[in-house]
Design a protein around this motif. Structure first.
Motif, PDB file in Angstrom:
ATOM      1  N   ARG A   1       0.835  -1.203   0.000  1.00  0.00           N
ATOM      2  CA  ARG A   1       0.000   0.000   0.000  1.00  0.00           C
ATOM      3  C   ARG A   1       0.871   1.255   0.000  1.00  0.00           C
ATOM      4  NH1 ARG A   1      -4.285  -2.264   4.363  1.00  0.00           N
ATOM      5  NH2 ARG A   1      -5.376  -3.682   2.944  1.00  0.00           N
ATOM      6  N   ASN A   2       1.985   1.194   0.705  1.00  0.00           N
ATOM      7  CA  ASN A   2       2.917   2.317   0.716  1.00  0.00           C
ATOM      8  C   ASN A   2       3.434   2.594  -0.696  1.00  0.00           C
ATOM      9  OD1 ASN A   2       4.746   4.202   2.247  1.00  0.00           O
ATOM     10  ND2 ASN A   2       6.288   2.929   1.282  1.00  0.00           N
ATOM     11  N   LEU A   3       3.721   1.536  -1.444  1.00  0.00           N
ATOM     12  CA  LEU A   3       4.194   1.699  -2.814  1.00  0.00           C
ATOM     13  C   LEU A   3       3.087   2.260  -3.708  1.00  0.00           C
ATOM     14  CD1 LEU A   3       6.242   1.362  -5.087  1.00  0.00           C
ATOM     15  CD2 LEU A   3       5.563  -1.050  -5.261  1.00  0.00           C
ATOM     16  N   GLU A   4       1.874   1.747  -3.550  1.00  0.00           N
ATOM     17  CA  GLU A   4       0.772   2.262  -4.365  1.00  0.00           C
ATOM     18  C   GLU A   4       0.513   3.732  -4.058  1.00  0.00           C
ATOM     19  OE1 GLU A   4      -3.804   1.258  -5.763  1.00  0.00           O
ATOM     20  OE2 GLU A   4      -2.888   0.058  -4.181  1.00  0.00           O
ATOM     21  N   THR A   5       0.594   4.102  -2.780  1.00  0.00           N
ATOM     22  CA  THR A   5       0.459   5.516  -2.422  1.00  0.00           C
ATOM     23  C   THR A   5       1.535   6.340  -3.114  1.00  0.00           C
ATOM     24  OG1 THR A   5      -0.501   4.990  -0.265  1.00  0.00           O
ATOM     25  CG2 THR A   5       0.504   7.156  -0.502  1.00  0.00           C
ATOM     26  N   GLY A   6       2.765   5.834  -3.099  1.00  0.00           N
ATOM     27  CA  GLY A   6       3.865   6.534  -3.755  1.00  0.00           C
ATOM     28  C   GLY A   6       3.649   6.689  -5.247  1.00  0.00           C
ATOM     29  N   VAL A   7       3.156   5.644  -5.895  1.00  0.00           N
ATOM     30  CA  VAL A   7       2.884   5.697  -7.332  1.00  0.00           C
ATOM     31  C   VAL A   7       1.818   6.751  -7.635  1.00  0.00           C
ATOM     32  CG1 VAL A   7       1.887   4.406  -9.265  1.00  0.00           C
ATOM     33  CG2 VAL A   7       3.634   3.344  -7.825  1.00  0.00           C
TER      34      VAL A   7
ATOM     35  N   ALA B   1      13.924  17.314  -3.584  1.00  0.00           N
ATOM     36  CA  ALA B   1      12.679  16.618  -3.247  1.00  0.00           C
ATOM     37  C   ALA B   1      12.859  15.697  -2.057  1.00  0.00           C
ATOM     38  CB  ALA B   1      12.191  15.804  -4.450  1.00  0.00           C
ATOM     39  N   HIS B   2      11.779  15.559  -1.278  1.00  0.00           N
ATOM     40  CA  HIS B   2      11.703  14.520  -0.251  1.00  0.00           C
ATOM     41  C   HIS B   2      10.959  13.340  -0.895  1.00  0.00           C
ATOM     42  CE1 HIS B   2      11.002  12.226   3.297  1.00  0.00           C
ATOM     43  NE2 HIS B   2      11.352  13.196   4.131  1.00  0.00           N
ATOM     44  N   PRO B   3      11.637  12.207  -1.087  1.00  0.00           N
ATOM     45  CA  PRO B   3      11.025  11.107  -1.829  1.00  0.00           C
ATOM     46  C   PRO B   3      10.174  10.168  -0.986  1.00  0.00           C
ATOM     47  CG  PRO B   3      13.283  10.541  -1.298  1.00  0.00           C
ATOM     48  CD  PRO B   3      13.041  11.935  -0.748  1.00  0.00           C
ATOM     49  N   GLY B   4      10.038  10.461   0.309  1.00  0.00           N
ATOM     50  CA  GLY B   4       9.408   9.507   1.226  1.00  0.00           C
ATOM     51  C   GLY B   4       7.994   9.102   0.879  1.00  0.00           C
ATOM     52  N   TRP B   5       7.253   9.988   0.188  1.00  0.00           N
ATOM     53  CA  TRP B   5       5.857   9.694  -0.162  1.00  0.00           C
ATOM     54  C   TRP B   5       5.704   9.435  -1.658  1.00  0.00           C
ATOM     55  CZ3 TRP B   5       7.615  13.658   2.878  1.00  0.00           C
ATOM     56  CH2 TRP B   5       7.387  13.501   4.253  1.00  0.00           C
ATOM     57  N   GLY B   6       6.839   9.193  -2.341  1.00  0.00           N
ATOM     58  CA  GLY B   6       6.794   8.835  -3.759  1.00  0.00           C
ATOM     59  C   GLY B   6       6.652   9.994  -4.713  1.00  0.00           C
ATOM     60  N   GLU B   7       6.688  11.206  -4.220  1.00  0.00           N
ATOM     61  CA  GLU B   7       6.383  12.358  -5.067  1.00  0.00           C
ATOM     62  C   GLU B   7       7.401  12.581  -6.186  1.00  0.00           C
ATOM     63  OE1 GLU B   7       4.304  15.433  -2.022  1.00  0.00           O
ATOM     64  OE2 GLU B   7       6.264  14.678  -1.468  1.00  0.00           O
ATOM     65  N   SER B   8       8.644  12.196  -5.957  1.00  0.00           N
ATOM     66  CA  SER B   8       9.666  12.440  -6.977  1.00  0.00           C
ATOM     67  C   SER B   8       9.962  11.201  -7.822  1.00  0.00           C
ATOM     68  CB  SER B   8      10.964  12.933  -6.317  1.00  0.00           C
ATOM     69  OG  SER B   8      11.492  11.950  -5.444  1.00  0.00           O
TER      70      SER B   8
ATOM     71  N   ASN C   1      10.598  -0.563   1.590  1.00  0.00           N
ATOM     72  CA  ASN C   1      11.670   0.257   1.035  1.00  0.00           C
ATOM     73  C   ASN C   1      11.605   0.405  -0.482  1.00  0.00           C
ATOM     74  OD1 ASN C   1      13.323   1.185   3.264  1.00  0.00           O
ATOM     75  ND2 ASN C   1      13.817  -0.955   3.623  1.00  0.00           N
ATOM     76  N   CYS C   2      10.550  -0.089  -1.127  1.00  0.00           N
ATOM     77  CA  CYS C   2      10.467   0.014  -2.592  1.00  0.00           C
ATOM     78  C   CYS C   2      10.614   1.454  -3.070  1.00  0.00           C
ATOM     79  CB  CYS C   2       9.137  -0.562  -3.081  1.00  0.00           C
ATOM     80  SG  CYS C   2       9.038  -2.357  -3.022  1.00  0.00           S
ATOM     81  N   VAL C   3       9.885   2.370  -2.448  1.00  0.00           N
ATOM     82  CA  VAL C   3       9.961   3.775  -2.859  1.00  0.00           C
ATOM     83  C   VAL C   3      11.360   4.326  -2.601  1.00  0.00           C
ATOM     84  CG1 VAL C   3       9.125   6.105  -2.357  1.00  0.00           C
ATOM     85  CG2 VAL C   3       7.502   4.221  -2.589  1.00  0.00           C
ATOM     86  N   ASN C   4      11.940   3.987  -1.451  1.00  0.00           N
ATOM     87  CA  ASN C   4      13.298   4.417  -1.145  1.00  0.00           C
ATOM     88  C   ASN C   4      14.284   3.960  -2.220  1.00  0.00           C
ATOM     89  OD1 ASN C   4      13.727   6.021   1.162  1.00  0.00           O
ATOM     90  ND2 ASN C   4      13.346   4.311   2.541  1.00  0.00           N
ATOM     91  N   LEU C   5      14.208   2.686  -2.602  1.00  0.00           N
ATOM     92  CA  LEU C   5      15.169   2.135  -3.555  1.00  0.00           C
ATOM     93  C   LEU C   5      15.010   2.757  -4.939  1.00  0.00           C
ATOM     94  CD1 LEU C   5      15.060  -1.569  -2.363  1.00  0.00           C
ATOM     95  CD2 LEU C   5      17.054  -0.075  -2.314  1.00  0.00           C
ATOM     96  N   LEU C   6      13.777   2.942  -5.392  1.00  0.00           N
ATOM     97  CA  LEU C   6      13.556   3.595  -6.677  1.00  0.00           C
ATOM     98  C   LEU C   6      14.081   5.032  -6.645  1.00  0.00           C
ATOM     99  CD1 LEU C   6       9.951   2.313  -7.454  1.00  0.00           C
ATOM    100  CD2 LEU C   6      11.996   1.835  -8.814  1.00  0.00           C
ATOM    101  N   SER C   7      13.925   5.692  -5.498  1.00  0.00           N
ATOM    102  CA  SER C   7      14.382   7.074  -5.354  1.00  0.00           C
ATOM    103  C   SER C   7      15.909   7.153  -5.308  1.00  0.00           C
ATOM    104  CB  SER C   7      13.782   7.693  -4.090  1.00  0.00           C
ATOM    105  OG  SER C   7      12.372   7.664  -4.145  1.00  0.00           O
TER     106      SER C   7
END
Length: 425
Positions: A63-69, A94-101, A148-154
């Motif tokens: 869900r964290n990843l979907e929120t980020g997407v 950018a702060h990437p924690g919420w997937g915005e970047s 950590n999916c969003v972290n790793l992509l960022s």
């Protein structure tokens, strides 16, 4: 220079940096954020909104990843609109924690991306397994790794990164650590300063000053990650020992980190049902404006700061800058800043009686604690003072832009102070 900031809670960690850059007339500064966030002087704000919430059917690991997407898509649309209107940044912060970047490089492939890396999640040796009373399950291991999916992509997408403390940077995979500079956001020491004649008006109309015995505690929310249950057990003991002491507690009833209690119950309600305190001396003030928060720190006799091994709160450094005697948990990244007996006092996070003992120690040796208070403020001046940190941030931005052949910041870093840089920086 054109600068694009991205943060869901404008201005967030960019409060000072965005103002400094926007103050230079040759700079154009744009901030992409969620609706209803504060304006920053000289900064053009562009709002985004995700089209929907994560689906209920989505596996809770992702869900964290979907929120980020969803956030990343919305920000990408906002950035594409800016690009269509002719805005192409020289750098994106950018702060990437919420997937915005997540997709900003797909809109601006040639603009360097400087991400603010606040925390990398681990199931061992960090916050998840910190409380010995809580069993870490296989489900936790799987969930945290996936988180950590969003972290790793960022990490893969950015050109450089910033972390506020060495310990926070060290949590990231070793393959990426060299990309991340350790630069704190900075503490405004002019705002957070000692004040001998400070006074705090309480909700009941009474006023506290530096002549009173005042124990303070501050957190965004009153919750276990910031040691609130331990604090309440410590206050039960100190209320019994010290009949003239007042306790001022700032923080909301939500949950920023970790698990919520069932049926909407708050941790404040739960702890008040478990401990015996004197309500007329324990003052819960909720969330207050910054000037009121600063009054709390300025009348403080002892400031208690407790945290899991997690993100270091701005409030601890601001308390030190305000001349507080800080009693803090011996946990990283606190121990990166506070040295026992030198610029603060350290305690076991899970030891309420030890916290009460150290509070007694402060009141028993008031004059002897003056040096510790002074060294606390000196620590902030040497390592976290706002202008010092801004110089380093601007230097990094100029270096990144120069390497990419883009315009440098219109704001020149101030000259380096004559005194030597603090060890480890």
């Amino acid at each position: 220079m054109r600068v694009l900031f991205i943060h869901q809670n404008c201005p967030g960690q960019y409060k000072h940096l965005s103002r400094v850059l926007a103050a230079e007339p040759e700079n154009e500064v744009v901030f992409i954020t969620r609706p209803g966030k504060p304006d920053v002087p000289g900064v053009r704000k562009v709002e985004y909104k995700a089209k929907r919430e994560p689906a209920r059917s989505t596996h809770y690991y992702i869900r964290n990843l979907e929120t980020g997407v969803l956030n990343g898509q919305a920000v990408a649309r906002a950035a594409a609109g800016l690009k269509k209107r002719g805005f192409v940044p020289d750098i994106v912060c950018a702060h990437p924690g919420w997937g915005e970047s997540l997709y900003i490089k797909d809109i601006y492939p040639d603009a360097p991306l400087l991400n603010y890396f606040e925390f990398y999640y681990k199931s061992a040796g960090s916050d998840v397994d910190f409380d010995p009373a809580r069993e870490v399950t296989l489900d936790d291991f799987c969930r945290v790794r996936t988180k950590n999916c969003v972290n790793l992509l960022s990490l893969e997408a950015c050109d450089r990164g910033i972390s506020p403390t060495r310990w926070q940077r060290a949590q990231f995979p070793k393959e990426f650590v060299n990309r991340i500079a350790v630069i704190h956001d900075g503490v405004d020491m002019e705002a957070a300063r000692p004040k001998a004649d400070a006074a705090l008006e309480l909700p009941n109309g009474a006023t506290l000053t530096r002549d009173d015995e005042v124990v303070t505690y501050v957190a965004r929310n009153l919750e276990p990650y910031r040691g609130f249950p331990t604090l309440m057990h410590a206050l039960e003991e100190t209320c019994r020992r010290r009949p003239d002491t007042h306790y001022v507690i700032l923080g909301g009833d939500g949950v920023s980190y970790g698990a919520k209690l069932p049926e909407g119950k708050t941790y404040r309600e739960e702890m008040l049902s478990k401990v015996t305190i004197e309500p007329e001396r324990v003052h819960f003030m909720g969330r207050v404006p910054y000037n009121k928060y600063m009054q709390v720190l300025q009348v403080s006799s002892v400031h208690v700061y407790l945290t899991y091994p997690f993100v270091l709160s701005w409030s601890m450094l601001e308390a030190m800058s305000a001349g507080c005697l800080v009693v803090a948990s011996e946990t990283p990244p606190v121990t990166e800043v506070i040295e026992e007996g030198r610029n603060g006092l350290l305690v076991d996070f899970f030891a309420p009686k030890q916290i009460a003992d150290r509070i007694d120690e402060v009141f028993a040796h008031k004059d002897g604690m003056a040096e510790i208070r002074a060294r606390a403020r000196k620590t902030v001046r040497e390592r976290y003072e706002l202008q010092r940190c801004l110089r380093r941030q601007l230097r990094l931005i100029n270096d990144i832009c120069a390497r990419r052949g883009r315009a440098g910041s219109g704001t020149k870093p101030a000259a380096k102070p004559a005194r030597r840089r603090a060890k480890g920086w």
